[in-house]
Design an enzyme around this catalytic site. Structure first.
Site, PDB file in Angstrom:
ATOM      1  N   ALA A   1       2.780   7.582 -14.155  1.00  0.00           N
ATOM      2  CA  ALA A   1       3.794   6.287 -14.711  1.00  0.00           C
ATOM      3  C   ALA A   1       4.259   5.189 -13.893  1.00  0.00           C
ATOM      4  O   ALA A   1       4.285   3.973 -14.143  1.00  0.00           O
ATOM      5  CB  ALA A   1       5.029   6.980 -15.351  1.00  0.00           C
ATOM      6  N   SER A   2       4.343   5.580 -12.566  1.00  0.00           N
ATOM      7  CA  SER A   2       4.681   4.746 -11.589  1.00  0.00           C
ATOM      8  C   SER A   2       3.737   3.568 -11.130  1.00  0.00           C
ATOM      9  O   SER A   2       3.914   2.618 -11.215  1.00  0.00           O
ATOM     10  CB  SER A   2       5.263   5.328 -10.107  1.00  0.00           C
ATOM     11  OG  SER A   2       4.018   5.902  -9.507  1.00  0.00           O
TER      12      SER A   2
ATOM     13  N   TYR B   1       4.142  10.272 -10.881  1.00  0.00           N
ATOM     14  CA  TYR B   1       3.089   9.152 -10.099  1.00  0.00           C
ATOM     15  C   TYR B   1       2.103   8.347 -11.224  1.00  0.00           C
ATOM     16  O   TYR B   1       2.213   7.192 -10.783  1.00  0.00           O
ATOM     17  CB  TYR B   1       2.355   9.988  -9.385  1.00  0.00           C
ATOM     18  CG  TYR B   1       1.124   9.247  -8.398  1.00  0.00           C
ATOM     19  CD1 TYR B   1       1.374   8.774  -7.154  1.00  0.00           C
ATOM     20  CD2 TYR B   1      -0.278   9.310  -8.789  1.00  0.00           C
ATOM     21  CE1 TYR B   1       0.518   8.049  -6.624  1.00  0.00           C
ATOM     22  CE2 TYR B   1      -1.104   8.606  -8.149  1.00  0.00           C
ATOM     23  CZ  TYR B   1      -0.624   7.989  -6.792  1.00  0.00           C
ATOM     24  OH  TYR B   1      -1.550   7.304  -6.270  1.00  0.00           O
TER      25      TYR B   1
ATOM     26  N   SER C   1      -3.576   2.904  -9.070  1.00  0.00           N
ATOM     27  CA  SER C   1      -4.305   4.166  -9.143  1.00  0.00           C
ATOM     28  C   SER C   1      -5.304   4.319 -10.181  1.00  0.00           C
ATOM     29  O   SER C   1      -4.702   3.540 -11.196  1.00  0.00           O
ATOM     30  CB  SER C   1      -3.614   5.365  -8.616  1.00  0.00           C
ATOM     31  OG  SER C   1      -4.366   6.494  -9.071  1.00  0.00           O
TER      32      SER C   1
ATOM     33  N   ASN D   1       0.858  -1.319  -0.076  1.00  0.00           N
ATOM     34  CA  ASN D   1      -0.034  -0.113  -0.113  1.00  0.00           C
ATOM     35  C   ASN D   1       1.037   1.186  -0.086  1.00  0.00           C
ATOM     36  O   ASN D   1       0.508   2.225  -0.622  1.00  0.00           O
ATOM     37  CB  ASN D   1      -0.875   0.067   1.182  1.00  0.00           C
ATOM     38  CG  ASN D   1      -1.466   1.109   1.449  1.00  0.00           C
ATOM     39  OD1 ASN D   1      -2.564   1.836   1.006  1.00  0.00           O
ATOM     40  ND2 ASN D   1      -0.774   2.059   2.562  1.00  0.00           N
TER      41      ASN D   1
HETATM   42  N1  LIG Z   1      -5.578   8.840  -1.624  1.00  0.00           N
HETATM   43  C1  LIG Z   1      -6.019   8.737  -3.031  1.00  0.00           C
HETATM   44  O1  LIG Z   1      -6.898   9.332  -3.435  1.00  0.00           O
HETATM   45  C2  LIG Z   1      -5.279   7.670  -3.688  1.00  0.00           C
HETATM   46  C3  LIG Z   1      -5.683   7.249  -4.858  1.00  0.00           C
HETATM   47  C4  LIG Z   1      -5.204   6.100  -5.656  1.00  0.00           C
HETATM   48  C5  LIG Z   1      -4.214   5.728  -5.270  1.00  0.00           C
HETATM   49  N2  LIG Z   1      -3.605   5.728  -3.837  1.00  0.00           N
HETATM   50  C6  LIG Z   1      -2.417   4.938  -3.299  1.00  0.00           C
HETATM   51  O2  LIG Z   1      -3.053   4.339  -2.119  1.00  0.00           O
HETATM   52  C7  LIG Z   1      -1.917   4.274  -1.473  1.00  0.00           C
HETATM   53  C8  LIG Z   1      -2.188   4.869   0.036  1.00  0.00           C
HETATM   54  O3  LIG Z   1      -2.356   6.067  -0.201  1.00  0.00           O
HETATM   55  P1  LIG Z   1      -3.089   7.115   0.976  1.00  0.00           P
HETATM   56  O4  LIG Z   1      -3.819   8.033   0.397  1.00  0.00           O
HETATM   57  O5  LIG Z   1      -3.484   6.274   2.312  1.00  0.00           O
HETATM   58  O6  LIG Z   1      -1.533   7.696   1.378  1.00  0.00           O
HETATM   59  P2  LIG Z   1      -1.053   8.305   2.713  1.00  0.00           P
HETATM   60  O7  LIG Z   1       0.054   9.369   2.621  1.00  0.00           O
HETATM   61  O8  LIG Z   1      -2.202   9.145   3.483  1.00  0.00           O
HETATM   62  O9  LIG Z   1      -0.569   7.393   3.518  1.00  0.00           O
HETATM   63  C9  LIG Z   1       0.685   6.714   3.217  1.00  0.00           C
HETATM   64  C10 LIG Z   1       1.537   5.954   4.361  1.00  0.00           C
HETATM   65  O10 LIG Z   1       2.511   5.484   3.449  1.00  0.00           O
HETATM   66  C11 LIG Z   1       3.769   5.842   4.293  1.00  0.00           C
HETATM   67  N3  LIG Z   1       5.167   5.800   3.418  1.00  0.00           N
HETATM   68  C12 LIG Z   1       5.351   6.713   2.563  1.00  0.00           C
HETATM   69  N4  LIG Z   1       6.534   6.404   1.891  1.00  0.00           N
HETATM   70  C13 LIG Z   1       6.949   5.211   2.542  1.00  0.00           C
HETATM   71  C14 LIG Z   1       7.936   4.514   2.500  1.00  0.00           C
HETATM   72  N5  LIG Z   1       9.042   4.556   1.632  1.00  0.00           N
HETATM   73  N6  LIG Z   1       8.186   3.270   3.176  1.00  0.00           N
HETATM   74  C15 LIG Z   1       7.145   2.898   3.998  1.00  0.00           C
HETATM   75  N7  LIG Z   1       5.958   3.658   4.236  1.00  0.00           N
HETATM   76  C16 LIG Z   1       5.796   4.840   3.590  1.00  0.00           C
HETATM   77  C17 LIG Z   1       3.758   7.214   5.169  1.00  0.00           C
HETATM   78  O11 LIG Z   1       4.143   7.341   5.945  1.00  0.00           O
HETATM   79  C18 LIG Z   1       1.863   6.962   5.396  1.00  0.00           C
HETATM   80  O12 LIG Z   1       1.608   6.472   6.476  1.00  0.00           O
HETATM   81  C19 LIG Z   1      -0.645   4.877  -1.968  1.00  0.00           C
HETATM   82  O13 LIG Z   1       0.043   3.754  -2.850  1.00  0.00           O
HETATM   83  C20 LIG Z   1      -1.265   5.685  -2.986  1.00  0.00           C
HETATM   84  O14 LIG Z   1      -0.620   5.964  -4.033  1.00  0.00           O
HETATM   85  C21 LIG Z   1      -4.231   6.764  -3.183  1.00  0.00           C
END
Ligand SMILES: NC(=O)c1ccc[n+]([C@@H]2O[C@H](COP(=O)([O-])OP(=O)(O)OC[C@H]3O[C@@H](n4cnc5c(N)ncnc54)[C@H](O)[C@@H]3O)[C@@H](O)[C@H]2O)c1
Length: 254
Positions: free
Chosen positions: A159-160, A157, A143, A89
Protein backbone atom coordinates in the site's frame (compact mmCIF):
# COMPACT_ATOMS: atom_id res chain seq x y z
CA UNK A 1 30.13 11.66 -18.10
CA UNK A 2 26.34 11.79 -18.12
CA UNK A 3 25.77 13.70 -14.85
CA UNK A 4 28.61 16.22 -15.08
CA UNK A 5 27.76 19.46 -13.27
CA UNK A 6 24.79 18.03 -11.40
CA UNK A 7 24.28 17.71 -7.66
CA UNK A 8 22.21 14.75 -6.45
CA UNK A 9 20.58 14.21 -3.06
CA UNK A 10 20.18 10.45 -2.49
CA UNK A 11 18.31 8.97 0.48
CA UNK A 12 19.18 5.57 1.91
CA UNK A 13 22.66 5.88 0.39
CA UNK A 14 24.30 3.76 3.06
CA UNK A 15 23.36 0.44 1.50
CA UNK A 16 21.68 -1.56 -1.23
CA UNK A 17 20.55 0.33 -4.29
CA UNK A 18 21.10 3.72 -2.63
CA UNK A 19 24.82 3.07 -2.21
CA UNK A 20 25.05 1.72 -5.76
CA UNK A 21 23.34 4.91 -6.99
CA UNK A 22 25.64 7.18 -4.98
CA UNK A 23 28.77 5.49 -6.36
CA UNK A 24 27.51 5.44 -9.94
CA UNK A 25 26.18 9.01 -9.91
CA UNK A 26 29.56 10.20 -8.63
CA UNK A 27 31.34 8.17 -11.32
CA UNK A 28 29.10 9.89 -13.89
CA UNK A 29 30.29 13.30 -12.63
CA UNK A 30 27.60 14.25 -10.10
CA UNK A 31 28.37 15.66 -6.67
CA UNK A 32 26.48 13.50 -4.18
CA UNK A 33 24.67 14.43 -0.98
CA UNK A 34 24.34 11.01 0.64
CA UNK A 35 21.66 10.58 3.30
CA UNK A 36 21.02 7.58 5.52
CA UNK A 37 19.67 6.86 8.98
CA UNK A 38 22.89 4.90 9.69
CA UNK A 39 26.01 6.96 10.19
CA UNK A 40 28.60 4.19 9.71
CA UNK A 41 27.33 2.96 6.36
CA UNK A 42 26.68 6.38 4.82
CA UNK A 43 30.12 7.62 5.80
CA UNK A 44 31.55 4.49 4.22
CA UNK A 45 29.69 5.30 0.99
CA UNK A 46 31.15 8.81 0.98
CA UNK A 47 34.63 7.40 1.62
CA UNK A 48 34.22 5.01 -1.32
CA UNK A 49 33.22 7.93 -3.58
CA UNK A 50 36.17 10.06 -2.46
CA UNK A 51 38.64 7.19 -2.90
CA UNK A 52 37.37 6.83 -6.47
CA UNK A 53 38.03 10.55 -7.07
CA UNK A 54 34.44 11.80 -6.67
CA UNK A 55 32.90 14.45 -4.46
CA UNK A 56 30.28 13.71 -1.79
CA UNK A 57 29.12 14.54 1.72
CA UNK A 58 27.17 12.49 4.23
CA UNK A 59 24.01 13.98 5.74
CA UNK A 60 22.72 11.76 8.51
CA UNK A 61 19.01 11.64 9.21
CA UNK A 62 15.71 9.80 9.31
CA UNK A 63 13.63 10.73 6.27
CA UNK A 64 10.51 10.31 8.42
CA UNK A 65 11.59 13.24 10.64
CA UNK A 66 10.95 16.68 9.17
CA UNK A 67 13.80 18.45 11.00
CA UNK A 68 16.30 15.82 9.78
CA UNK A 69 15.20 16.21 6.17
CA UNK A 70 15.13 20.01 6.32
CA UNK A 71 18.64 20.11 7.78
CA UNK A 72 20.00 17.53 5.31
CA UNK A 73 18.73 19.52 2.32
CA UNK A 74 20.07 22.79 3.77
CA UNK A 75 23.50 21.33 4.52
CA UNK A 76 23.75 19.71 1.09
CA UNK A 77 22.59 22.77 -0.81
CA UNK A 78 24.98 25.01 1.13
CA UNK A 79 27.93 22.67 0.50
CA UNK A 80 27.49 22.33 -3.26
CA UNK A 81 25.51 25.52 -4.02
CA UNK A 82 22.49 23.77 -5.55
CA UNK A 83 20.56 20.49 -5.89
CA UNK A 84 19.48 19.21 -9.33
CA UNK A 85 18.41 15.64 -8.57
CA UNK A 86 16.32 14.32 -5.69
CA UNK A 87 16.58 10.53 -5.52
CA UNK A 88 14.02 9.23 -3.01
CA UNK A 89 15.32 5.73 -2.47
CA UNK A 90 15.12 5.11 1.30
CA UNK A 91 12.48 2.56 2.20
CA UNK A 92 11.73 -0.18 4.70
CA UNK A 93 10.14 -3.60 4.28
CA UNK A 94 9.89 -5.28 7.71
CA UNK A 95 9.70 -9.08 7.78
CA UNK A 96 6.72 -8.78 10.20
CA UNK A 97 4.63 -7.10 7.49
CA UNK A 98 2.13 -9.66 6.20
CA UNK A 99 -1.59 -9.74 5.48
CA UNK A 100 -3.69 -6.81 6.59
CA UNK A 101 -5.68 -9.35 8.65
CA UNK A 102 -2.65 -9.80 10.92
CA UNK A 103 -1.79 -6.10 10.95
CA UNK A 104 0.57 -4.88 13.63
CA UNK A 105 -0.21 -1.17 13.75
CA UNK A 106 3.31 -0.27 14.86
CA UNK A 107 4.73 -1.99 11.78
CA UNK A 108 2.10 -0.43 9.51
CA UNK A 109 2.77 3.07 10.87
CA UNK A 110 6.55 2.80 10.52
CA UNK A 111 6.29 1.56 6.93
CA UNK A 112 4.07 4.50 6.04
CA UNK A 113 6.20 6.95 8.04
CA UNK A 114 9.34 6.07 6.06
CA UNK A 115 8.04 5.01 2.64
CA UNK A 116 5.29 7.63 2.22
CA UNK A 117 5.70 10.50 4.69
CA UNK A 118 9.50 10.31 4.43
CA UNK A 119 9.40 10.54 0.64
CA UNK A 120 6.87 13.37 0.87
CA UNK A 121 9.06 15.27 3.34
CA UNK A 122 12.03 14.93 1.00
CA UNK A 123 9.83 16.42 -1.73
CA UNK A 124 8.59 19.16 0.61
CA UNK A 125 12.13 20.36 1.33
CA UNK A 126 13.88 19.07 -1.80
CA UNK A 127 11.63 20.33 -4.60
CA UNK A 128 12.06 24.00 -3.55
CA UNK A 129 15.83 23.44 -3.83
CA UNK A 130 15.38 22.02 -7.36
CA UNK A 131 13.25 25.07 -8.23
CA UNK A 132 15.97 27.38 -6.89
CA UNK A 133 18.42 25.55 -9.19
CA UNK A 134 16.19 26.33 -12.18
CA UNK A 135 14.62 22.86 -12.46
CA UNK A 136 15.61 19.26 -11.97
CA UNK A 137 14.63 15.62 -11.69
CA UNK A 138 12.91 13.77 -8.86
CA UNK A 139 13.25 9.99 -8.89
CA UNK A 140 10.89 8.13 -6.56
CA UNK A 141 11.47 4.46 -5.86
CA UNK A 142 8.22 2.52 -5.75
CA UNK A 143 8.01 -1.27 -6.29
CA UNK A 144 6.51 -3.86 -8.61
CA UNK A 145 4.34 -4.97 -5.68
CA UNK A 146 2.29 -1.80 -6.14
CA UNK A 147 1.19 -3.13 -9.55
CA UNK A 148 0.24 -6.78 -8.93
CA UNK A 149 -1.34 -8.85 -6.19
CA UNK A 150 0.77 -11.31 -4.23
CA UNK A 151 -0.02 -14.57 -2.44
CA UNK A 152 2.85 -13.86 -0.02
CA UNK A 153 1.46 -10.52 1.14
CA UNK A 154 3.27 -7.52 2.56
CA UNK A 155 0.24 -5.31 2.74
CA UNK A 156 1.68 -2.25 4.47
CA UNK A 157 4.64 -2.16 2.08
CA UNK A 158 2.43 -2.76 -0.97
CA UNK A 159 0.00 0.00 0.00
CA UNK A 160 2.88 2.39 0.77
CA UNK A 161 4.36 1.91 -2.68
CA UNK A 162 0.95 2.46 -4.28
CA UNK A 163 0.90 5.80 -2.48
CA UNK A 164 4.31 6.64 -3.95
CA UNK A 165 3.00 6.07 -7.48
CA UNK A 166 -0.03 8.29 -6.84
CA UNK A 167 2.04 11.06 -5.26
CA UNK A 168 4.49 11.00 -8.17
CA UNK A 169 1.70 11.64 -10.67
CA UNK A 170 0.41 14.56 -8.62
CA UNK A 171 3.87 16.12 -8.28
CA UNK A 172 4.64 15.59 -11.98
CA UNK A 173 1.60 17.66 -12.89
CA UNK A 174 2.26 20.35 -10.27
CA UNK A 175 5.95 20.90 -10.95
CA UNK A 176 6.45 19.91 -14.60
CA UNK A 177 5.47 23.42 -15.71
CA UNK A 178 8.21 24.79 -13.45
CA UNK A 179 10.93 22.56 -14.89
CA UNK A 180 10.92 19.80 -12.26
CA UNK A 181 10.28 16.33 -13.68
CA UNK A 182 8.99 13.67 -11.28
CA UNK A 183 9.16 9.97 -12.19
CA UNK A 184 9.09 6.57 -10.51
CA UNK A 185 11.13 3.48 -10.86
CA UNK A 186 9.33 0.29 -9.82
CA UNK A 187 11.99 -2.35 -9.27
CA UNK A 188 11.23 -6.05 -9.25
CA UNK A 189 13.01 -8.24 -6.66
CA UNK A 190 16.60 -6.99 -6.46
CA UNK A 191 19.21 -8.75 -4.36
CA UNK A 192 20.02 -6.24 -1.61
CA UNK A 193 20.12 -6.55 2.20
CA UNK A 194 16.41 -5.56 2.25
CA UNK A 195 15.36 -8.56 0.16
CA UNK A 196 17.86 -10.98 1.72
CA UNK A 197 16.18 -10.34 5.11
CA UNK A 198 12.89 -11.54 3.68
CA UNK A 199 14.50 -14.64 2.19
CA UNK A 200 15.09 -16.33 5.54
CA UNK A 201 12.10 -18.34 4.30
CA UNK A 202 13.31 -20.27 1.20
CA UNK A 203 9.75 -20.52 -0.18
CA UNK A 204 9.52 -16.73 -0.29
CA UNK A 205 12.62 -16.74 -2.48
CA UNK A 206 11.50 -19.60 -4.72
CA UNK A 207 8.00 -18.28 -5.35
CA UNK A 208 9.39 -15.02 -6.71
CA UNK A 209 12.18 -16.54 -8.79
CA UNK A 210 9.74 -18.89 -10.56
CA UNK A 211 7.86 -15.80 -11.82
CA UNK A 212 10.77 -13.91 -13.35
CA UNK A 213 10.95 -14.64 -17.10
CA UNK A 214 14.60 -13.55 -17.23
CA UNK A 215 15.40 -16.28 -14.68
CA UNK A 216 17.34 -14.22 -12.15
CA UNK A 217 16.84 -11.62 -9.46
CA UNK A 218 17.80 -8.04 -10.21
CA UNK A 219 21.14 -6.48 -9.37
CA UNK A 220 21.31 -2.94 -7.92
CA UNK A 221 22.99 -1.79 -11.16
CA UNK A 222 19.92 -2.89 -13.18
CA UNK A 223 17.92 -0.21 -11.35
CA UNK A 224 20.63 2.42 -11.11
CA UNK A 225 21.21 2.32 -14.90
CA UNK A 226 17.67 3.64 -15.30
CA UNK A 227 18.14 6.17 -12.50
CA UNK A 228 21.17 7.66 -14.28
CA UNK A 229 18.97 8.08 -17.35
CA UNK A 230 16.17 9.76 -15.34
CA UNK A 231 18.66 12.03 -13.59
CA UNK A 232 20.32 13.07 -16.86
CA UNK A 233 19.10 15.43 -19.55
CA UNK A 234 18.61 12.39 -21.83
CA UNK A 235 15.19 12.01 -20.19
CA UNK A 236 14.23 15.69 -20.44
CA UNK A 237 10.77 14.94 -21.89
CA UNK A 238 9.91 12.14 -19.43
CA UNK A 239 7.60 13.27 -16.63
CA UNK A 240 5.10 11.31 -14.53
CA UNK A 241 6.38 7.99 -15.87
CA UNK A 242 6.82 4.75 -13.97
CA UNK A 243 9.73 2.68 -15.27
CA UNK A 244 9.05 -0.95 -14.35
CA UNK A 245 12.38 -2.75 -14.18
CA UNK A 246 11.62 -6.25 -13.03
CA UNK A 247 12.85 -8.96 -15.40
CA UNK A 248 9.25 -9.26 -16.60
CA UNK A 249 7.69 -10.41 -13.30
CA UNK A 250 4.68 -8.09 -13.57
CA UNK A 251 3.72 -9.28 -17.07
CA UNK A 252 3.96 -12.99 -16.23
CA UNK A 253 0.56 -14.65 -16.66
CA UNK A 254 1.33 -18.40 -16.99
N1 LIG B 1 15.37 -4.87 -2.97
C1 LIG B 1 14.23 -5.03 -3.63
O1 LIG B 1 13.91 -6.11 -4.09
C2 LIG B 1 13.32 -3.87 -3.87
C3 LIG B 1 12.27 -4.03 -4.80
C4 LIG B 1 11.43 -2.96 -5.05
C5 LIG B 1 11.63 -1.75 -4.41
N2 LIG B 1 12.65 -1.62 -3.52
C6 LIG B 1 12.83 -0.32 -2.90
O2 LIG B 1 14.10 0.19 -3.25
C7 LIG B 1 14.56 1.06 -2.22
C8 LIG B 1 15.95 0.62 -1.76
O3 LIG B 1 15.85 -0.71 -1.30
P1 LIG B 1 17.12 -1.61 -0.99
O4 LIG B 1 16.72 -2.98 -1.38
O5 LIG B 1 18.34 -1.02 -1.54
O6 LIG B 1 17.08 -1.50 0.60
P2 LIG B 1 18.23 -1.67 1.71
O7 LIG B 1 17.53 -2.05 2.97
O8 LIG B 1 19.30 -2.58 1.20
O9 LIG B 1 18.79 -0.21 1.82
C9 LIG B 1 17.96 0.81 2.28
C10 LIG B 1 18.80 1.92 2.89
O10 LIG B 1 17.88 2.91 3.40
C11 LIG B 1 18.29 3.25 4.71
N3 LIG B 1 17.12 3.70 5.47
C12 LIG B 1 16.14 2.94 6.00
N4 LIG B 1 15.27 3.70 6.63
C13 LIG B 1 15.69 4.98 6.50
C14 LIG B 1 15.20 6.22 6.97
N5 LIG B 1 14.09 6.28 7.72
N6 LIG B 1 15.88 7.35 6.66
C15 LIG B 1 17.02 7.29 5.93
N7 LIG B 1 17.54 6.13 5.47
C16 LIG B 1 16.88 4.98 5.76
C17 LIG B 1 18.89 1.98 5.28
O11 LIG B 1 19.74 2.26 6.40
C18 LIG B 1 19.64 1.42 4.07
O12 LIG B 1 20.94 1.94 3.96
C19 LIG B 1 13.50 1.00 -1.12
O13 LIG B 1 12.61 2.08 -1.26
C20 LIG B 1 12.79 -0.30 -1.39
O14 LIG B 1 11.47 -0.30 -0.90
C21 LIG B 1 13.49 -2.64 -3.23
Amino acid sequence: MRLEGKVAFITGAGGGMGREAALRFAAEGAKVIANDIRVDTVEETVEMIRRAGGDAIAVLGDVATAEDVKRAIEVGERKFGKINVLYNNAGVMPAEDGSVLDMDEVVWDRVFAVNVKGLALCCKYGIPALLRAGGGSVINIASFVALVGCTVPQDAYTASKGAVLALTRSLAVQFGPKGVRVNDISPGPVLTPLLEKLFTDPEKRAVRLRRIPLGRFGKPADIVNAAVFLASDESSWINGANLVIDGGITVYYF
